[in-house]
Design a protein around this motif. Structure first.
Motif, mmCIF file in Angstrom:
data_model
loop_
_atom_site.group_PDB
_atom_site.id
_atom_site.type_symbol
_atom_site.label_atom_id
_atom_site.label_comp_id
_atom_site.label_asym_id
_atom_site.label_seq_id
_atom_site.Cartn_x
_atom_site.Cartn_y
_atom_site.Cartn_z
ATOM 1 N N PHE A 97 9.982 -3.669 3.333
ATOM 2 C CA PHE A 97 10.305 -3.660 1.909
ATOM 3 C C PHE A 97 9.276 -4.443 0.996
ATOM 4 C CE2 PHE A 97 12.929 -5.789 -1.549
ATOM 5 C CZ PHE A 97 12.910 -4.806 -2.358
ATOM 6 N N SER A 98 8.493 -5.435 1.684
ATOM 7 C CA SER A 98 7.690 -6.335 1.205
ATOM 8 C C SER A 98 6.480 -5.617 0.947
ATOM 9 C CB SER A 98 7.432 -7.844 1.794
ATOM 10 O OG SER A 98 7.129 -7.579 3.088
ATOM 11 N N ASP A 99 6.176 -4.867 2.197
ATOM 12 C CA ASP A 99 4.755 -4.064 1.773
ATOM 13 C C ASP A 99 4.986 -2.981 0.957
ATOM 14 O OD1 ASP A 99 3.867 -4.769 4.281
ATOM 15 O OD2 ASP A 99 4.686 -3.372 5.582
ATOM 16 N N GLU B 155 2.427 -3.122 -2.480
ATOM 17 C CA GLU B 155 1.570 -1.715 -2.526
ATOM 18 C C GLU B 155 0.523 -2.059 -1.257
ATOM 19 O OE1 GLU B 155 0.283 -1.604 -6.515
ATOM 20 O OE2 GLU B 155 1.710 -0.168 -6.995
ATOM 21 N N ARG B 156 0.700 -2.324 -0.113
ATOM 22 C CA ARG B 156 -0.215 -2.718 0.896
ATOM 23 C C ARG B 156 -0.638 -1.283 1.426
ATOM 24 N NH1 ARG B 156 3.774 -7.051 2.314
ATOM 25 N NH2 ARG B 156 2.591 -8.774 1.749
ATOM 26 N N PHE B 157 0.104 -0.150 1.516
ATOM 27 C CA PHE B 157 -0.039 0.930 1.815
ATOM 28 C C PHE B 157 0.053 2.074 0.956
ATOM 29 C CE2 PHE B 157 1.400 -1.819 5.584
ATOM 30 C CZ PHE B 157 0.106 -1.633 6.332
ATOM 31 N N SER B 158 -0.718 2.103 -0.081
ATOM 32 C CA SER B 158 -0.302 2.713 -1.282
ATOM 33 C C SER B 158 -1.141 4.267 -1.280
ATOM 34 C CB SER B 158 -0.728 2.107 -2.585
ATOM 35 O OG SER B 158 -2.271 1.880 -2.652
ATOM 36 N N GLY B 159 -0.720 5.365 -2.017
ATOM 37 C CA GLY B 159 -1.610 6.634 -1.924
ATOM 38 C C GLY B 159 -0.543 7.581 -2.018
ATOM 39 N N PHE C 161 8.576 -11.706 -3.799
ATOM 40 C CA PHE C 161 7.802 -11.363 -2.763
ATOM 41 C C PHE C 161 6.487 -10.669 -2.989
ATOM 42 C CE2 PHE C 161 12.212 -10.693 -1.364
ATOM 43 C CZ PHE C 161 12.410 -11.514 -0.457
ATOM 44 N N ALA C 162 6.278 -10.314 -4.311
ATOM 45 C CA ALA C 162 4.942 -9.837 -4.607
ATOM 46 C C ALA C 162 4.393 -9.909 -5.893
ATOM 47 C CB ALA C 162 4.946 -8.274 -3.980
ATOM 48 N N PRO C 163 4.467 -11.272 -6.442
ATOM 49 C CA PRO C 163 4.362 -11.559 -7.732
ATOM 50 C C PRO C 163 2.888 -10.934 -8.366
ATOM 51 C CG PRO C 163 3.864 -13.259 -6.606
ATOM 52 C CD PRO C 163 4.461 -12.392 -5.602
ATOM 53 N N ARG C 164 1.910 -10.759 -7.470
ATOM 54 C CA ARG C 164 0.631 -10.368 -8.026
ATOM 55 C C ARG C 164 0.636 -8.781 -8.266
ATOM 56 N NH1 ARG C 164 -4.665 -12.204 -7.972
ATOM 57 N NH2 ARG C 164 -6.356 -10.343 -7.906
ATOM 58 N N ALA C 165 1.457 -8.091 -7.215
ATOM 59 C CA ALA C 165 1.565 -6.740 -7.522
ATOM 60 C C ALA C 165 2.517 -6.051 -8.627
ATOM 61 C CB ALA C 165 1.956 -6.109 -6.285
ATOM 62 N N TYR C 166 3.653 -7.206 -8.936
ATOM 63 C CA TYR C 166 4.290 -7.230 -10.101
ATOM 64 C C TYR C 166 3.520 -7.110 -11.409
ATOM 65 C CZ TYR C 166 8.167 -8.465 -13.259
ATOM 66 O OH TYR C 166 9.132 -8.485 -14.220
ATOM 67 N N ARG C 167 2.668 -8.065 -11.409
ATOM 68 C CA ARG C 167 1.877 -8.093 -12.735
ATOM 69 C C ARG C 167 0.953 -6.853 -12.999
ATOM 70 N NH1 ARG C 167 2.897 -12.022 -16.449
ATOM 71 N NH2 ARG C 167 3.707 -13.925 -15.513
ATOM 72 N N ARG C 168 0.298 -6.308 -11.818
ATOM 73 C CA ARG C 168 -0.532 -5.415 -11.712
ATOM 74 C C ARG C 168 0.434 -3.995 -12.389
ATOM 75 N NH1 ARG C 168 -5.429 -5.305 -9.297
ATOM 76 N NH2 ARG C 168 -5.328 -3.174 -8.704
ATOM 77 N N ARG C 169 1.681 -3.845 -11.631
ATOM 78 C CA ARG C 169 2.460 -2.720 -12.107
ATOM 79 C C ARG C 169 2.976 -2.887 -13.460
ATOM 80 N NH1 ARG C 169 5.091 0.767 -8.932
ATOM 81 N NH2 ARG C 169 4.701 0.717 -6.570
ATOM 82 N N ARG C 170 3.068 -3.998 -14.032
ATOM 83 C CA ARG C 170 3.456 -4.319 -15.545
ATOM 84 C C ARG C 170 2.163 -3.846 -16.199
ATOM 85 N NH1 ARG C 170 8.728 -4.724 -17.243
ATOM 86 N NH2 ARG C 170 9.769 -6.083 -16.529
#
Length: 311
Positions: free
Chosen positions: A141-143, A147-151, A240-249
């Protein structure tokens, strides 16, 4: 093994013959049984689609009386499956030559406790569509949040798990939001990734899904999907993923701008962060373009991760 392949179709009369040929041309291993279900989502080219599918007697075609969206079309097909494994395939993509042997390897390594398996894809010119093309293993879930394995992947499910969940979660609207379903499963059980390639992904072909998200109507649907995801899993992202959250925003702000939404600048202001200076600045340029984003801007957004190359 019983295998079901579900293909939601909308304005796909021209592309679906190649899709179906790629599926049915490959001989199946002994003991396999294959069901292919095409669901016409109230498409304006229904007659042409029916004519195209009629050339493949083994394929089942069902038609929704009106356009109800990709998720409803997928779920209509899923409800009619019986397969131990269910694959969801777009009507403008194909399977690789010899795909049954590849799928056999995938299933042999796919743990039964993982309800979903994502297999890598490639484009017609051979580019792999995932960030970690050699990785096979668990996807937590945290992965997913980070977005550790995106595509771009091909999703397949253990059929009983998918049917037991009632198919994909449907937030309403014509686009759907598959990420809601994947995150929902991942929060309960780890998922699985396979480096094996089964699907050929036709990225950017006129009329394809990847092409439509760069247009106003498609971008609006993506922006709305982010709303659903953040409503359901925003707290998980922040924890669990604050940086990815900002990027998604930031990514949502860009899609909102492509869609011409008045809230695009407000979304950007709420997403910017000092730890993402380049991404924040680039997103501002894209947002200020207000839907007049040229190919150069799109490439910039993809290079910086604000717009995905694939997926």
């Amino acid at each position: 093994m019983n295998l079901s392949i579900v293909i939601p179709a909308f304005q796909a009369a021209k592309t679906i013959p190649a899709t179906l040929t790629s599926i049915l041309a490959a001989p199946l291993p002994e003991g396999w049984r294959l069901d292919v279900v095409v669901v016409d989502d109230g498409s304006p080219d229904s007659a042409a689609l029916a004519s195209a599918v009629s050339s493949y007697p083994a394929v089942m075609l069902f038609r929704l009386p009106q356009n109800q969206g990709k998720t409803k079309a997928m779920n209509e097909g899923i409800a009619r499956t019986t397969g131990d494994v269910v694959i969801l395939l777009d009507a403008d993509d194909t399977l690789v030559s010899g795909w049954p042997a590849v799928l056999e390897r995938v299933v042999a390594n796919w743990p039964r406790e993982c309800p979903i398996c994502f297999t890598a894809c490639r484009t017609p010119d051979g580019r792999v569509t995932v960030t970690h093309p050699d990785y096979s293993g668990l996807l937590s879930f945290s992965d997913m949040l980070a977005e550790r394995f995106s595509g771009e992947y091909l999703p397949m499910f253990w059929g009983g798990d998918l049917r037991g969940a009632g198919g994909y979660r449907d937030p309403g609207g014509l686009w759907g939001c598959e990420m809601l379903t994947y995150l929902g499963f991942a929060k309960k059980h780890p998922l699985w990734i396979s480096a094996e390639v089964i699907r050929v992904y036709y990225a950017g072909r006129p009329g394809s899904l990847s092409d439509s998200v760069m247009r106003a109507s498609g971008a609006a649907n993506v922006s709305l999907c982010y709303d659903f995801v953040f409503d359901a899993y925003g707290e998980d992202y922040r924890q669990f993923a604050p940086r990815a959250y900002r990027r998604r925003r930031l990514r949502q702000a860009v899609f909102a701008a492509i869609a011409g939404e008045a809230r695009a600048m407000a979304l950007w202001r709420n997403a910017i962060h000092w730890r993402l200076p380049i991404e924040s600045a680039a997103a501002l340029v894209l947002v200020l373009s207000r839907g007049r984003i040229g190919l150069g801007m799109v490439r910039l957004g993809k290079r910086l991760g604000l717009l995905r190359r694939f997926g």
